[in-house]
Design an enzyme around this catalytic site. Structure first.
Site, PDB file in Angstrom:
ATOM      1  N   LYS A   1      -2.173 -47.113  11.679  1.00  0.00           N
ATOM      2  CA  LYS A   1      -2.606 -46.290  12.817  1.00  0.00           C
ATOM      3  C   LYS A   1      -2.185 -44.836  12.671  1.00  0.00           C
ATOM      4  CE  LYS A   1      -3.066 -49.750  16.477  1.00  0.00           C
ATOM      5  NZ  LYS A   1      -2.572 -50.172  17.808  1.00  0.00           N
TER       6      LYS A   1
ATOM      7  N   LYS B   1     -14.873 -55.030  10.843  1.00  0.00           N
ATOM      8  CA  LYS B   1     -14.618 -55.776  12.068  1.00  0.00           C
ATOM      9  C   LYS B   1     -15.303 -55.104  13.258  1.00  0.00           C
ATOM     10  CE  LYS B   1     -10.500 -55.278  14.750  1.00  0.00           C
ATOM     11  NZ  LYS B   1      -9.383 -55.849  15.449  1.00  0.00           N
TER      12      LYS B   1
ATOM     13  N   LYS C   1     -13.721 -51.540  19.079  1.00  0.00           N
ATOM     14  CA  LYS C   1     -14.093 -50.460  19.999  1.00  0.00           C
ATOM     15  C   LYS C   1     -13.978 -49.103  19.340  1.00  0.00           C
ATOM     16  CE  LYS C   1      -9.765 -51.629  22.061  1.00  0.00           C
ATOM     17  NZ  LYS C   1      -9.347 -52.858  22.692  1.00  0.00           N
TER      18      LYS C   1
HETATM   19  P1  ADP Z   1     -10.244 -53.430  18.913  1.00  0.00           P
HETATM   20  O1  ADP Z   1     -10.275 -53.658  17.424  1.00  0.00           O
HETATM   21  O2  ADP Z   1     -11.601 -53.399  19.499  1.00  0.00           O
HETATM   22  O3  ADP Z   1      -9.399 -52.231  19.250  1.00  0.00           O
HETATM   23  P2  ADP Z   1      -7.977 -54.923  19.730  1.00  0.00           P
HETATM   24  O4  ADP Z   1      -7.285 -54.651  18.457  1.00  0.00           O
HETATM   25  O5  ADP Z   1      -7.496 -54.234  20.959  1.00  0.00           O
HETATM   26  O6  ADP Z   1      -9.545 -54.683  19.550  1.00  0.00           O
HETATM   27  O7  ADP Z   1      -7.929 -56.485  19.956  1.00  0.00           O
HETATM   28  C1  ADP Z   1      -7.790 -57.125  21.185  1.00  0.00           C
HETATM   29  C2  ADP Z   1      -7.928 -58.610  20.945  1.00  0.00           C
HETATM   30  O8  ADP Z   1      -9.260 -58.934  20.533  1.00  0.00           O
HETATM   31  C3  ADP Z   1      -7.035 -59.155  19.843  1.00  0.00           C
HETATM   32  O9  ADP Z   1      -6.589 -60.435  20.224  1.00  0.00           O
HETATM   33  C4  ADP Z   1      -7.933 -59.242  18.640  1.00  0.00           C
HETATM   34  O10 ADP Z   1      -7.536 -60.240  17.743  1.00  0.00           O
HETATM   35  C5  ADP Z   1      -9.272 -59.578  19.273  1.00  0.00           C
HETATM   36  N1  ADP Z   1     -10.358 -58.993  18.471  1.00  0.00           N
HETATM   37  C6  ADP Z   1     -10.664 -57.688  18.386  1.00  0.00           C
HETATM   38  N2  ADP Z   1     -11.715 -57.476  17.597  1.00  0.00           N
HETATM   39  C7  ADP Z   1     -12.093 -58.701  17.143  1.00  0.00           C
HETATM   40  C8  ADP Z   1     -13.127 -59.151  16.274  1.00  0.00           C
HETATM   41  N3  ADP Z   1     -13.989 -58.298  15.735  1.00  0.00           N
HETATM   42  N4  ADP Z   1     -13.234 -60.474  16.030  1.00  0.00           N
HETATM   43  C9  ADP Z   1     -12.374 -61.351  16.584  1.00  0.00           C
HETATM   44  N5  ADP Z   1     -11.375 -60.988  17.418  1.00  0.00           N
HETATM   45  C10 ADP Z   1     -11.221 -59.689  17.693  1.00  0.00           C
END
Ligand code: ADP
Ligand code: NA
Length: 330
Positions: A114, A197, A200
């Site tokens: 990050k 992946k 957001k």
């Molecule tokens: P982002 O990548 O959108 O910022 P976060 O890291 O805040 O999402 O993840 C929040 C939750 O959602 C976590 O438990 C994470 O494992 C799950 N998550 C986020 N993106 C995915 C994805 N593409 N596939 C499966 N689970 C996900």
């Protein structure tokens, strides 16, 4: 015997959860209500470790909580709350920060990833101490289980180390949390870049499916999902990542095993398959969106739900902090 306690936090860093968050976290939260004493926390204090706007943060925290309720979290069965409503999180975080070594914190790979975006010197100290706040979230509630994906294993290890260190120095205080490996949750990828992946922070809005989006745009995004130039619907991660992703999505949403989907769509072409995926997505999302809108429309009722969740959480957190203060010399 009491049910094991589970704790998980989710960040309010966007205006809506997306399909990855839904399948990877929110839906798991709902199913863990069964058999666990579940605490779910919208971690707004974690969200300020990167640039943010106060008004947006306040709004997003409420929307996130409303989405959790709308997706099926029952305030009678789960404790759903906003992290900053329970002041003990920051208090315990400070005490744990003082027990953490610089080298130990510096080894956290998520910080390295990050902070690389900001450059090592302009990344905030909050980003550095983020996993320690996470440890406080978990230890405050004496959680037995923490649902973790691969990227969070290291943070849970740190949490366990800090708990053991505190217990050793000041007396048995914290429960050592165990990882709860969530089965059947695979990474959902970006519809426009099926090797990345779904996130957001994605740069292509066409690549992510938001829980609060209308059926029209959702269908359009699925129909425009990047695939290959072939015609066969086969699960081949390497050569057909787009189709593999859509198969994962369809399987997760309908409960149909992937081989069964491959057989069903054999010889049918991508269009028919995509239409069905779009249908499954809108059928899942629409009732959640409608319930979220209803919850957000009655501000006083949502405030009340969140105050009740915070009160339940605070009762547990306060009990832990009383011991912590006493033992740590306050
Ligand atoms: P982002 O990548 O959108 O910022 P976060 O890291 O805040 O999402 O993840 C929040 C939750 O959602 C976590 O438990 C994470 O494992 C799950 N998550 C986020 N993106 C995915 C994805 N593409 N596939 C499966 N689970 C996900
Ligand atoms: Na995360």
């Amino acid at each position: 015997m009491a049910s094991p306690r589970v704790l998980s936090g989710i960040q309010p860093t966007a205006d809506s959860f997306h399909l990855g968050n839904y399948l990877g976290a929110v839906r798991q939260y709902v199913s863990m209500q069964e058999g666990y004493d579940a605490f779910y926390c919208v971690v707004d204090l974690h969200a300020i470790t990167v640039d943010y706007q106060p008004e947006a943060l306040r709004r997003r925290s409420r929307v996130a909580a409303a989405q959790l309720f709308a997706a099926g979290l029952d305030p009678e069965r789960s404790t759903v709350f906003i992290q900053s409503h329970v002041r003990e999180h920051t208090e315990l975080a400070w005490i744990l920060i003082c027990l953490t070594g610089m080298g130990e914190a510096g080894r956290m790979t998520q910080f390295k990833d990050k902070s690389a975006r900001y450059g090592e010197t302009s990344a905030g100290v909050g980003l550095f101490t983020y996993p320690i706040l996470q440890a406080a979230d978990i230890l405050l509630y004496q959680a037995n289980k923490v649902p973790v994906g691969a990227d969070q294993k290291q943070h849970l290890e740190l949490t366990r180390d800090l708990a053991q260190r505190f217990n050793h120095r000041f007396g048995e205080t914290f429960t050592l949390p165990e990882p709860h490996i969530v089965k059947g949750v695979e990474k959902i990828t970006d519809l426009q870049d099926p090797t990345a992946k779904m996130s957001k922070s994605s740069s292509s809005p066409g690549g992510i499916l938001d829980l609060l989006e209308q059926p029209g745009p959702l269908r359009k995004k699925v129909m425009r999902a990047v695939t290959d130039t072939g015609t066969e619907i086969l699960f081949d991660e390497e050569n057909k990542p787009g189709i593999a992703n859509l198969l994962r999505i369809q399987s997760a949403l309908t409960g149909t095993p992937i081989p069964e989907l491959e057989a069903r769509y054999a010889g049918q072409g991508y269009g028919t398959f995509k239409k069905d995926v779009a249908e499954a997505v809108t059928e899942t999302f629409t009732p959640i969106r409608e319930r979220t809108e209803k919850l957000l429309a009655d501000e006083a009722a949502l405030d009340k739900m969140l105050a009740a969740g915070a009160a339940k959480a605070r009762a547990v957190a306060a009990e832990t902090m009383e011991k912590v203060r006493e033992r740590a010399g306050f």
